[in-house]
Design a protein around this motif. Structure first.
Motif, PDB file in Angstrom:
ATOM      1  N   GLY A  58      72.101 -62.085  40.064  1.00 24.00           N
ATOM      2  CA  GLY A  58      72.598 -61.904  38.711  1.00 24.00           C
ATOM      3  C   GLY A  58      73.344 -63.104  38.177  1.00 24.00           C
ATOM      4  O   GLY A  58      74.088 -63.000  37.203  1.00 24.00           O
ATOM      5  N   ARG A  59      73.165 -64.246  38.807  1.00 27.68           N
ATOM      6  CA  ARG A  59      73.856 -65.467  38.372  1.00 27.68           C
ATOM      7  C   ARG A  59      73.351 -65.948  37.018  1.00 27.68           C
ATOM      8  O   ARG A  59      74.025 -66.695  36.324  1.00 27.68           O
ATOM      9  CB  ARG A  59      73.652 -66.565  39.416  1.00 27.68           C
ATOM     10  N   TYR A  60      72.186 -65.484  36.597  1.00 29.78           N
ATOM     11  CA  TYR A  60      71.633 -65.892  35.316  1.00 29.78           C
ATOM     12  C   TYR A  60      72.504 -65.421  34.152  1.00 29.78           C
ATOM     13  O   TYR A  60      72.428 -65.954  33.055  1.00 29.78           O
ATOM     14  CB  TYR A  60      70.203 -65.378  35.137  1.00 29.78           C
ATOM     15  N   ARG A  61      73.361 -64.430  34.401  1.00 29.19           N
ATOM     16  CA  ARG A  61      74.249 -63.943  33.342  1.00 29.19           C
ATOM     17  C   ARG A  61      75.412 -64.890  33.087  1.00 29.19           C
ATOM     18  O   ARG A  61      76.112 -64.755  32.086  1.00 29.19           O
ATOM     19  CB  ARG A  61      74.788 -62.561  33.704  1.00 29.19           C
ATOM     20  N   GLU A  62      75.628 -65.847  33.973  1.00 27.90           N
ATOM     21  CA  GLU A  62      76.724 -66.803  33.831  1.00 27.90           C
ATOM     22  C   GLU A  62      76.275 -68.131  33.227  1.00 27.90           C
ATOM     23  O   GLU A  62      77.005 -69.115  33.279  1.00 27.90           O
ATOM     24  CB  GLU A  62      77.361 -67.044  35.201  1.00 27.90           C
ATOM     25  N   VAL A  63      75.105 -68.165  32.650  1.00 26.34           N
ATOM     26  CA  VAL A  63      74.566 -69.389  32.062  1.00 26.34           C
ATOM     27  C   VAL A  63      75.207 -69.602  30.695  1.00 26.34           C
ATOM     28  O   VAL A  63      75.402 -68.656  29.934  1.00 26.34           O
ATOM     29  CB  VAL A  63      73.026 -69.271  31.933  1.00 26.34           C
ATOM     30  N   THR A  64      75.529 -70.851  30.397  1.00 23.71           N
ATOM     31  CA  THR A  64      76.097 -71.156  29.089  1.00 23.71           C
ATOM     32  C   THR A  64      75.021 -71.065  28.010  1.00 23.71           C
ATOM     33  O   THR A  64      73.821 -71.055  28.302  1.00 23.71           O
ATOM     34  CB  THR A  64      76.694 -72.572  29.076  1.00 23.71           C
ATOM     35  N   VAL A  65      75.454 -71.014  26.776  1.00 24.08           N
ATOM     36  CA  VAL A  65      74.508 -70.925  25.660  1.00 24.08           C
ATOM     37  C   VAL A  65      73.639 -72.182  25.620  1.00 24.08           C
ATOM     38  O   VAL A  65      72.424 -72.104  25.383  1.00 24.08           O
ATOM     39  CB  VAL A  65      75.262 -70.733  24.330  1.00 24.08           C
ATOM     40  N   ARG A  66      74.230 -73.328  25.883  1.00 21.18           N
ATOM     41  CA  ARG A  66      73.465 -74.581  25.875  1.00 21.18           C
ATOM     42  C   ARG A  66      72.378 -74.568  26.946  1.00 21.18           C
ATOM     43  O   ARG A  66      71.235 -74.927  26.686  1.00 21.18           O
ATOM     44  CB  ARG A  66      74.412 -75.760  26.079  1.00 21.18           C
ATOM     45  N   GLU A  67      72.728 -74.148  28.157  1.00 29.34           N
ATOM     46  CA  GLU A  67      71.740 -74.089  29.236  1.00 29.34           C
ATOM     47  C   GLU A  67      70.642 -73.080  28.917  1.00 29.34           C
ATOM     48  O   GLU A  67      69.469 -73.332  29.196  1.00 29.34           O
ATOM     49  CB  GLU A  67      72.414 -73.725  30.555  1.00 29.34           C
ATOM     50  N   ALA A  68      71.022 -71.948  28.335  1.00 24.12           N
ATOM     51  CA  ALA A  68      70.023 -70.940  27.972  1.00 24.12           C
ATOM     52  C   ALA A  68      69.083 -71.481  26.902  1.00 24.12           C
ATOM     53  O   ALA A  68      67.865 -71.266  26.965  1.00 24.12           O
ATOM     54  CB  ALA A  68      70.706 -69.668  27.484  1.00 24.12           C
ATOM     55  N   TRP A  69      69.625 -72.204  25.925  1.00 22.27           N
ATOM     56  CA  TRP A  69      68.797 -72.786  24.878  1.00 22.27           C
ATOM     57  C   TRP A  69      67.848 -73.840  25.465  1.00 22.27           C
ATOM     58  O   TRP A  69      66.668 -73.872  25.116  1.00 22.27           O
ATOM     59  CB  TRP A  69      69.683 -73.390  23.799  1.00 22.27           C
ATOM     60  N   LEU A  70      68.338 -74.677  26.361  1.00 20.32           N
ATOM     61  CA  LEU A  70      67.476 -75.685  26.983  1.00 20.32           C
ATOM     62  C   LEU A  70      66.380 -75.029  27.829  1.00 20.32           C
ATOM     63  O   LEU A  70      65.228 -75.467  27.817  1.00 20.32           O
ATOM     64  CB  LEU A  70      68.308 -76.646  27.834  1.00 20.32           C
ATOM     65  N   ASN A  71      66.733 -73.968  28.556  1.00 21.38           N
ATOM     66  CA  ASN A  71      65.725 -73.253  29.342  1.00 21.38           C
ATOM     67  C   ASN A  71      64.674 -72.628  28.438  1.00 21.38           C
ATOM     68  O   ASN A  71      63.484 -72.618  28.775  1.00 21.38           O
ATOM     69  CB  ASN A  71      66.384 -72.184  30.206  1.00 21.38           C
ATOM     70  N   THR A  72      65.100 -72.112  27.291  1.00 22.61           N
ATOM     71  CA  THR A  72      64.151 -71.541  26.336  1.00 22.61           C
ATOM     72  C   THR A  72      63.204 -72.611  25.812  1.00 22.61           C
ATOM     73  O   THR A  72      61.990 -72.386  25.721  1.00 22.61           O
ATOM     74  CB  THR A  72      64.906 -70.887  25.171  1.00 22.61           C
ATOM     75  N   LEU A  73      63.735 -73.777  25.488  1.00 25.13           N
ATOM     76  CA  LEU A  73      62.888 -74.861  24.990  1.00 25.13           C
ATOM     77  C   LEU A  73      61.896 -75.332  26.045  1.00 25.13           C
ATOM     78  O   LEU A  73      60.727 -75.608  25.733  1.00 25.13           O
ATOM     79  CB  LEU A  73      63.750 -76.027  24.510  1.00 25.13           C
ATOM     80  N   VAL A  74      62.333 -75.409  27.288  1.00 28.86           N
ATOM     81  CA  VAL A  74      61.426 -75.823  28.367  1.00 28.86           C
ATOM     82  C   VAL A  74      60.324 -74.783  28.549  1.00 28.86           C
ATOM     83  O   VAL A  74      59.151 -75.122  28.729  1.00 28.86           O
ATOM     84  CB  VAL A  74      62.212 -76.050  29.675  1.00 28.86           C
ATOM     85  N   THR A  75      60.679 -73.509  28.464  1.00 26.78           N
ATOM     86  CA  THR A  75      59.683 -72.446  28.597  1.00 26.78           C
ATOM     87  C   THR A  75      58.669 -72.522  27.466  1.00 26.78           C
ATOM     88  O   THR A  75      57.455 -72.393  27.703  1.00 26.78           O
ATOM     89  CB  THR A  75      60.378 -71.070  28.608  1.00 26.78           C
ATOM     90  N   ILE A  76      59.132 -72.743  26.253  1.00 22.76           N
ATOM     91  CA  ILE A  76      58.213 -72.872  25.116  1.00 22.76           C
ATOM     92  C   ILE A  76      57.297 -74.068  25.309  1.00 22.76           C
ATOM     93  O   ILE A  76      56.095 -73.995  25.022  1.00 22.76           O
ATOM     94  CB  ILE A  76      59.011 -72.971  23.800  1.00 22.76           C
ATOM     95  N   GLU A  77      57.834 -75.166  25.822  1.00 25.39           N
ATOM     96  CA  GLU A  77      57.009 -76.351  26.066  1.00 25.39           C
ATOM     97  C   GLU A  77      55.915 -76.065  27.093  1.00 25.39           C
ATOM     98  O   GLU A  77      54.756 -76.438  26.906  1.00 25.39           O
ATOM     99  CB  GLU A  77      57.884 -77.501  26.552  1.00 25.39           C
ATOM    100  N   VAL A  78      56.270 -75.376  28.169  1.00 23.02           N
ATOM    101  CA  VAL A  78      55.283 -75.050  29.206  1.00 23.02           C
ATOM    102  C   VAL A  78      54.196 -74.141  28.645  1.00 23.02           C
ATOM    103  O   VAL A  78      52.998 -74.341  28.898  1.00 23.02           O
ATOM    104  CB  VAL A  78      55.983 -74.416  30.428  1.00 23.02           C
ATOM    105  N   VAL A  79      54.595 -73.152  27.859  1.00 21.74           N
ATOM    106  CA  VAL A  79      53.615 -72.237  27.267  1.00 21.74           C
ATOM    107  C   VAL A  79      52.690 -72.993  26.312  1.00 21.74           C
ATOM    108  O   VAL A  79      51.465 -72.785  26.321  1.00 21.74           O
ATOM    109  CB  VAL A  79      54.333 -71.076  26.550  1.00 21.74           C
ATOM    110  N   CYS A  80      53.247 -73.881  25.503  1.00 24.92           N
ATOM    111  CA  CYS A  80      52.413 -74.655  24.577  1.00 24.92           C
ATOM    112  C   CYS A  80      51.439 -75.555  25.329  1.00 24.92           C
ATOM    113  O   CYS A  80      50.278 -75.670  24.941  1.00 24.92           O
ATOM    114  CB  CYS A  80      53.284 -75.472  23.635  1.00 24.92           C
TER     115      CYS A  80
END
Length: 98
Positions: A58-80
């Motif tokens: 459950g460590r994913y709940r301790e991620v900062t907003v910036r890290e979550a946003w960067l992870n989202t962008l990386v995921t979108i890049e991989v999907v694209c």
């Protein structure tokens, strides 16, 4: 005639202004779009282990907003990139020829 010379001057100035940006784009393209090397495999394995451990604990709940946003962008890049690869593989944008 004046419009033609203005257009030529505008194109020349645009080419001069875009040259440093294109060089930077080329540099990052060579660095970032390289397939992984054999020496990168242990780091990839440890990254996957860390991802699985963070999902279990459950460590994913301790991620900062910036890290979550960067992870989202990386995921979108991989999907694209996946969809671009599919289009290249199909040699068509829409559907498969069944």
């Amino acid at each position: 005639m004046a419009a033609v010379t203005k257009t030529i001057q505008l194109c020349k100035s645009a080419a001069v202004a875009s040259k440093p940006l294109l060089q930077k784009f080329k540099y990052y393209g060579k660095v970032e779009l390289v397939p992984p090397k054999v020496s990168d495999i242990p780091a990839i394995k440890s990254g996957i282990k860390n991802l699985i451990n963070s999902a279990k604990t459950g460590r994913y709940r301790e991620v900062t907003v910036r890290e979550a946003w960067l992870n989202t962008l990386v995921t979108i890049e991989v999907v694209c990139w996946f969809f671009v690869g599919e289009c290249i593989g199909k040699r068509h944008i829409v559907g498969y020829n069944v």
